[in-house]
Scaffold this motif. Structure first.
Motif, PDB file in Angstrom:
ATOM      1  N   THR A   1      25.597  21.969 -19.298  1.00 24.82           N
ATOM      2  CA  THR A   1      26.740  21.163 -18.895  1.00 24.82           C
ATOM      3  C   THR A   1      28.010  21.920 -19.226  1.00 24.82           C
ATOM      4  OG1 THR A   1      25.505  19.149 -19.408  1.00 24.82           O
ATOM      5  CG2 THR A   1      27.902  18.943 -19.251  1.00 24.82           C
ATOM      6  N   GLN A   2      28.978  21.913 -18.303  1.00 21.96           N
ATOM      7  CA  GLN A   2      30.233  22.634 -18.539  1.00 21.96           C
ATOM      8  C   GLN A   2      30.869  22.185 -19.852  1.00 21.96           C
ATOM      9  OE1 GLN A   2      32.762  22.350 -15.086  1.00 21.96           O
ATOM     10  NE2 GLN A   2      31.746  24.092 -14.140  1.00 21.96           N
ATOM     11  N   GLY A   3      31.380  23.171 -20.575  1.00 23.98           N
ATOM     12  CA  GLY A   3      32.067  22.890 -21.833  1.00 23.98           C
ATOM     13  C   GLY A   3      31.146  22.783 -23.035  1.00 23.98           C
ATOM     14  N   ARG A   4      29.842  22.955 -22.857  1.00 21.15           N
ATOM     15  CA  ARG A   4      28.899  22.784 -23.976  1.00 21.15           C
ATOM     16  C   ARG A   4      28.122  24.061 -24.307  1.00 21.15           C
ATOM     17  NH1 ARG A   4      26.461  16.980 -24.002  1.00 21.15           N
ATOM     18  NH2 ARG A   4      26.240  17.502 -26.179  1.00 21.15           N
ATOM     19  N   LEU A   5      28.589  25.191 -23.780  1.00 19.85           N
ATOM     20  CA  LEU A   5      27.859  26.441 -23.948  1.00 19.85           C
ATOM     21  C   LEU A   5      27.707  26.825 -25.423  1.00 19.85           C
ATOM     22  CD1 LEU A   5      26.469  28.654 -22.299  1.00 19.85           C
ATOM     23  CD2 LEU A   5      28.639  29.875 -22.260  1.00 19.85           C
ATOM     24  N   ASP A   6      28.772  26.740 -26.192  1.00 21.41           N
ATOM     25  CA  ASP A   6      28.684  27.117 -27.618  1.00 21.41           C
ATOM     26  C   ASP A   6      27.754  26.181 -28.374  1.00 21.41           C
ATOM     27  OD1 ASP A   6      30.400  29.273 -27.304  1.00 21.41           O
ATOM     28  OD2 ASP A   6      32.182  28.142 -27.903  1.00 21.41           O
ATOM     29  N   GLU A   7      27.860  24.902 -28.093  1.00 15.97           N
ATOM     30  CA  GLU A   7      27.011  23.906 -28.757  1.00 15.97           C
ATOM     31  C   GLU A   7      25.530  24.149 -28.449  1.00 15.97           C
ATOM     32  OE1 GLU A   7      26.192  19.153 -28.100  1.00 15.97           O
ATOM     33  OE2 GLU A   7      28.208  19.924 -27.731  1.00 15.97           O
TER      34      GLU A   7
ATOM     35  N   ASP B   1      24.333  27.318 -30.218  1.00 19.37           N
ATOM     36  CA  ASP B   1      24.040  27.057 -31.635  1.00 19.37           C
ATOM     37  C   ASP B   1      22.686  26.368 -31.796  1.00 19.37           C
ATOM     38  OD1 ASP B   1      26.467  28.195 -32.297  1.00 19.37           O
ATOM     39  OD2 ASP B   1      27.500  26.271 -32.586  1.00 19.37           O
ATOM     40  N   ALA B   2      22.381  25.427 -30.899  1.00 24.00           N
ATOM     41  CA  ALA B   2      21.097  24.717 -30.965  1.00 24.00           C
ATOM     42  C   ALA B   2      19.932  25.665 -30.671  1.00 24.00           C
ATOM     43  CB  ALA B   2      21.087  23.535 -29.992  1.00 24.00           C
ATOM     44  N   LEU B   3      20.124  26.605 -29.743  1.00 27.87           N
ATOM     45  CA  LEU B   3      19.069  27.572 -29.437  1.00 27.87           C
ATOM     46  C   LEU B   3      18.739  28.433 -30.655  1.00 27.87           C
ATOM     47  CD1 LEU B   3      20.129  28.845 -25.881  1.00 27.87           C
ATOM     48  CD2 LEU B   3      18.372  27.157 -26.435  1.00 27.87           C
TER      49      LEU B   3
ATOM     50  N   ILE C   1      17.673  19.389 -25.800  1.00 32.56           N
ATOM     51  CA  ILE C   1      18.935  19.739 -26.453  1.00 32.56           C
ATOM     52  C   ILE C   1      20.083  19.118 -25.658  1.00 32.56           C
ATOM     53  CG2 ILE C   1      20.514  21.640 -27.015  1.00 32.56           C
ATOM     54  CD1 ILE C   1      18.020  23.403 -27.470  1.00 32.56           C
ATOM     55  N   PRO C   2      20.968  18.366 -26.332  1.00 31.29           N
ATOM     56  CA  PRO C   2      22.118  17.787 -25.617  1.00 31.29           C
ATOM     57  C   PRO C   2      22.954  18.888 -24.959  1.00 31.29           C
ATOM     58  CG  PRO C   2      21.903  16.809 -27.795  1.00 31.29           C
ATOM     59  CD  PRO C   2      20.935  17.957 -27.736  1.00 31.29           C
ATOM     60  N   GLY C   3      23.233  18.720 -23.689  1.00 31.57           N
ATOM     61  CA  GLY C   3      24.003  19.699 -22.942  1.00 31.57           C
ATOM     62  C   GLY C   3      23.155  20.569 -22.039  1.00 31.57           C
ATOM     63  N   VAL C   4      21.830  20.556 -22.227  1.00 32.95           N
ATOM     64  CA  VAL C   4      20.947  21.319 -21.346  1.00 32.95           C
ATOM     65  C   VAL C   4      20.656  20.459 -20.117  1.00 32.95           C
ATOM     66  CG1 VAL C   4      18.640  22.328 -21.058  1.00 32.95           C
ATOM     67  CG2 VAL C   4      19.926  22.717 -23.171  1.00 32.95           C
ATOM     68  N   VAL C   5      20.976  21.000 -18.954  1.00 29.98           N
ATOM     69  CA  VAL C   5      20.771  20.283 -17.703  1.00 29.98           C
ATOM     70  C   VAL C   5      19.356  20.524 -17.183  1.00 29.98           C
ATOM     71  CG1 VAL C   5      21.548  20.073 -15.299  1.00 29.98           C
ATOM     72  CG2 VAL C   5      23.214  20.442 -17.133  1.00 29.98           C
ATOM     73  N   ARG C   6      18.941  21.786 -17.131  1.00 27.96           N
ATOM     74  CA  ARG C   6      17.593  22.135 -16.664  1.00 27.96           C
ATOM     75  C   ARG C   6      17.258  23.539 -17.143  1.00 27.96           C
ATOM     76  NH1 ARG C   6      20.345  21.784 -12.012  1.00 27.96           N
ATOM     77  NH2 ARG C   6      19.310  19.844 -11.491  1.00 27.96           N
ATOM     78  N   THR C   7      15.979  23.857 -17.046  1.00 33.69           N
ATOM     79  CA  THR C   7      15.504  25.197 -17.389  1.00 33.69           C
ATOM     80  C   THR C   7      14.654  25.733 -16.248  1.00 33.69           C
ATOM     81  OG1 THR C   7      13.460  24.435 -18.438  1.00 33.69           O
ATOM     82  CG2 THR C   7      15.415  24.637 -19.857  1.00 33.69           C
ATOM     83  N   ARG C   8      14.500  27.041 -16.212  1.00 34.25           N
ATOM     84  CA  ARG C   8      13.594  27.718 -15.286  1.00 34.25           C
ATOM     85  C   ARG C   8      12.905  28.824 -16.087  1.00 34.25           C
ATOM     86  NH1 ARG C   8      16.782  30.583 -12.174  1.00 34.25           N
ATOM     87  NH2 ARG C   8      15.927  32.632 -12.587  1.00 34.25           N
TER      88      ARG C   8
END
Length: 180
Positions: free
Chosen positions: A74-80, A83-85, A125-132
């Protein structure tokens, strides 16, 4: 930071013989030990040398499955999210990227089921929209830096000839120059 011919020779020796003592490295290079130490210190300070520890095999640690997981955020949540990763032990690398996704992770897993569990954790993880996920089948080129060091040496007007540095005998208990 410019890497000159001597730096290239030092880096080549450290890559090819990471357990050789600094004294032996200096002897093989034909320079004073103090000169070698000063060069290594500068290369570390400038970020050229970033570590001296051993390279480990995830497969030998019981995690033979290697996958690359693209994570859309999600836009604006890259750093968050980044950190969770960092809290997921199976993620052995993560990069911000351009293209199809926002982050690219390298994941080591015990088996396919474990990989699915890791991916499910990422999705939660909050802020993750999808994975591939893309699974690696076979390593074709192992992690390496020697060809790049040699190329940098050539462009600096040096000829980094690995044959010019004779193989050094390993000495038990000797101070090591460290792996690069």
């Amino acid at each position: 930071m410019a890497v000159d011919e001597l730096d290239t020779r030092i880096l080549t020796l450290l890559i090819e013989h990471p357990r050789t003592s600094l004294r032996e490295c200096a002897r093989l290079l034909g320079i004073a030990r103090g000169t070698l130490q000063a060069r290594i210190d500068r290369l570390e300070r400038d970020g050229v040398i970033t570590g001296t520890g051993p390279r480990l095999s995830p497969a030998a640690l019981g995690h033979p499955v290697l996958a690359f997981v693209h994570v859309e955020v999600t836009q604006g949540r890259l750093d968050e999210v980044g950190d969770a990763l960092a809290e997921v032990p199976e993620i052995i690398e993560a990069f911000s990227i351009t293209g199809g996704g926002d982050l690219l992770t390298r994941v080591a897993a015990r088996d396919n089921g474990h990989l699915e569990d890791v991916v499910q954790r990422l999705i939660s993880i909050p802020g993750v929209v999808r994975t591939r996920t893309e699974m690696a089948l076979r390593e074709r080129v192992a992690y390496r830096l020697l060809p790049l060091v040699e190329s940098v040496g050539r462009t600096a007007g040096a000829v980094a000839d690995p044959v010019a540095v004779a193989p050094a005998p390993e000495k038990a208990g000797a101070a090591t120059a460290g792996g690069v």
